[in-house]
Design a protein around this motif. Structure first.
Motif, short mmCIF file in Angstrom:
data_model
loop_
_atom_site.label_atom_id
_atom_site.label_comp_id
_atom_site.label_asym_id
_atom_site.label_seq_id
_atom_site.Cartn_x
_atom_site.Cartn_y
_atom_site.Cartn_z
N LEU A 206 31.46 51.03 32.97
CA LEU A 206 31.93 49.64 33.05
C LEU A 206 30.76 48.67 32.93
N ALA A 207 29.60 49.05 33.47
CA ALA A 207 28.41 48.22 33.28
C ALA A 207 28.03 48.15 31.81
N GLU A 208 28.20 49.26 31.08
CA GLU A 208 27.91 49.25 29.65
C GLU A 208 28.89 48.35 28.91
N GLN A 209 30.14 48.30 29.35
CA GLN A 209 31.09 47.36 28.74
C GLN A 209 30.64 45.92 28.95
N LEU A 210 30.16 45.61 30.14
CA LEU A 210 29.66 44.26 30.40
C LEU A 210 28.44 43.97 29.54
N ARG A 211 27.58 44.95 29.34
CA ARG A 211 26.43 44.76 28.44
C ARG A 211 26.91 44.49 27.01
N SER A 212 27.99 45.16 26.60
CA SER A 212 28.50 44.97 25.24
C SER A 212 29.04 43.55 25.04
N LEU A 213 29.32 42.86 26.14
CA LEU A 213 29.76 41.47 26.08
C LEU A 213 28.58 40.49 26.16
N GLY A 214 27.37 41.02 26.25
CA GLY A 214 26.20 40.17 26.27
C GLY A 214 25.63 39.89 27.65
N LEU A 215 26.18 40.53 28.68
CA LEU A 215 25.65 40.34 30.03
C LEU A 215 24.52 41.34 30.29
N PRO A 216 23.59 41.01 31.20
CA PRO A 216 23.52 39.75 31.95
C PRO A 216 22.99 38.62 31.08
N SER A 217 23.48 37.42 31.32
CA SER A 217 23.05 36.22 30.62
C SER A 217 23.14 35.07 31.62
N PRO A 218 22.55 33.92 31.33
CA PRO A 218 22.63 32.80 32.28
C PRO A 218 24.07 32.36 32.51
N ALA A 219 24.43 32.16 33.76
CA ALA A 219 25.78 31.71 34.09
C ALA A 219 25.96 30.25 33.72
N LEU A 220 27.19 29.90 33.33
CA LEU A 220 27.53 28.50 33.09
C LEU A 220 27.64 27.74 34.41
N MET A 221 28.20 28.41 35.42
CA MET A 221 28.42 27.80 36.73
C MET A 221 28.82 28.88 37.71
N SER A 222 28.86 28.51 38.98
CA SER A 222 29.37 29.42 40.01
C SER A 222 30.16 28.61 41.02
N THR A 223 31.03 29.28 41.75
CA THR A 223 31.81 28.62 42.79
C THR A 223 31.80 29.46 44.06
N TRP A 224 31.99 28.80 45.19
CA TRP A 224 32.08 29.48 46.48
C TRP A 224 33.16 28.81 47.31
N MET A 225 33.99 29.64 47.97
CA MET A 225 35.00 29.17 48.91
C MET A 225 34.79 29.91 50.22
N GLU A 226 34.41 29.19 51.25
CA GLU A 226 34.13 29.81 52.55
C GLU A 226 35.40 30.17 53.30
N HIS A 227 36.47 29.40 53.07
CA HIS A 227 37.75 29.66 53.74
C HIS A 227 38.88 29.46 52.74
N MET A 228 39.03 30.44 51.87
CA MET A 228 40.09 30.39 50.87
C MET A 228 41.44 30.78 51.49
N HIS A 229 42.50 30.17 51.01
CA HIS A 229 43.85 30.63 51.36
C HIS A 229 44.69 30.60 50.09
N GLY A 230 45.86 31.26 50.13
CA GLY A 230 46.70 31.28 48.94
C GLY A 230 47.94 32.14 49.12
N THR A 231 48.69 32.26 48.03
CA THR A 231 49.90 33.08 48.02
C THR A 231 50.02 33.78 46.67
N PHE A 232 50.70 34.94 46.66
CA PHE A 232 51.04 35.64 45.43
C PHE A 232 52.55 35.83 45.40
N GLY A 233 53.19 35.26 44.37
CA GLY A 233 54.64 35.26 44.30
C GLY A 233 55.21 36.46 43.56
N ALA A 234 56.51 36.39 43.28
CA ALA A 234 57.22 37.50 42.63
C ALA A 234 56.88 37.55 41.14
#
Length: 238
Positions: A206-234
């Motif tokens: 799987l790491a080789e698949q990520l390499r085939s996509l050009g990773l590792p490369s510089p990220a465009l951005m990152s996000t963090w959520m310290e207290h995420m909540h949510g739902t998954f429906g039908a």
């Protein structure tokens, strides 16, 4: 490999998994979540996801890949760690209706694995998913079959900015192309560019698949959520 028992749908939106009843929507009450977004070639991404969905391009020949992780603390499916590889897609041949498509979703607990696969068609497998915290960073290390896949570090903030819950769609294959409605909220802290993002790839295929996509490369951005909540429906078939 985990021995999966046949699911039984007791009534509409009620499932029995490993003797436990799950009623939809499944609720996430608290989790920590981080991700980094990278640009990768559209054609290579399309080859991974199958014919049921079309990759959404961010620019000609380029699409977004989201590499992330979640530390579920209080969740109808349990307390567990999860990694993810995600693309933006739309149903094949359609316009609009964009949503996420999770290519890989490793978790470290068997119950959430079986529930996620059986109810929604999420591509979950039971793996080693470790998450460690620093004061200003969080790091996920994924190991599969005893081999390192990736280690991802993203900036962490304990802030929880105000924001409305978002209603979104994620797409899966559950006996064919399927749409799953979900909501997420809790306030995301967004960091532009690659500052604080460190991605190391291992020797697993799987790491080789990520390499085939050009990773590792510089990220465009990152996000963090310290207290995420949510739902998954039908889920519903397309």
């Amino acid at each position: 490999m985990m021995q999966t028992q046949p699911r039984r749908q007791e009534a509409r939106d009620v499932y029995v998994i490993q003797g436990r009843r799950i009623t939809l929507p499944a609720i996430v009450r608290d989790a920590k979540a981080g991700n980094a977004i990278f640009l990768v070639p559209t054609a290579a991404a399309q080859a991974l996801i199958g014919d049921g969905f079309d990759i959404v391009e961010m620019s000609p020949g380029q699409t977004q890949l989201v590499l992330g992780f979640v530390d579920y603390r209080d969740n109808d499916l349990g307390d567990y760690n999860e990694g993810m590889i995600v693309f933006m897609v739309r149903p094949a041949g359609a316009t609009g209706t964009e949503g996420t498509f999770i290519y890989k979703l490793p978790v470290n607990q068997s119950f959430t694995c079986e529930a996620g696969c059986a109810i929604w068609g999420f591509p979950k497998t039971v793996e080693q998913v470790g998450i460690e915290y620093g004061e200003r960073s969080a790091t996920c290390t994924l190991v599969m079959d005893g081999r390192h896949v990736f280690t991802l570090t993203v900036p962490r903030s304990t802030e929880a900015p105000a924001g409305s819950d978002m209603e979104m769609t994620t797409y899966t294959y559950l006996d064919g192309p399927t749409a799953v409605p979900f909501t997420t909220g809790g306030g995301a802290v967004v960091s532009g560019g690659a500052d604080g993002v460190v991605l190391t790839l291992g020797s697993h295929p799987l790491a080789e698949q990520l390499r085939s996509l050009g990773l590792p490369s510089p990220a465009l951005m990152s996000t963090w959520m310290e207290h995420m909540h949510g739902t998954f429906g039908a889920p519903h078939k397309l």
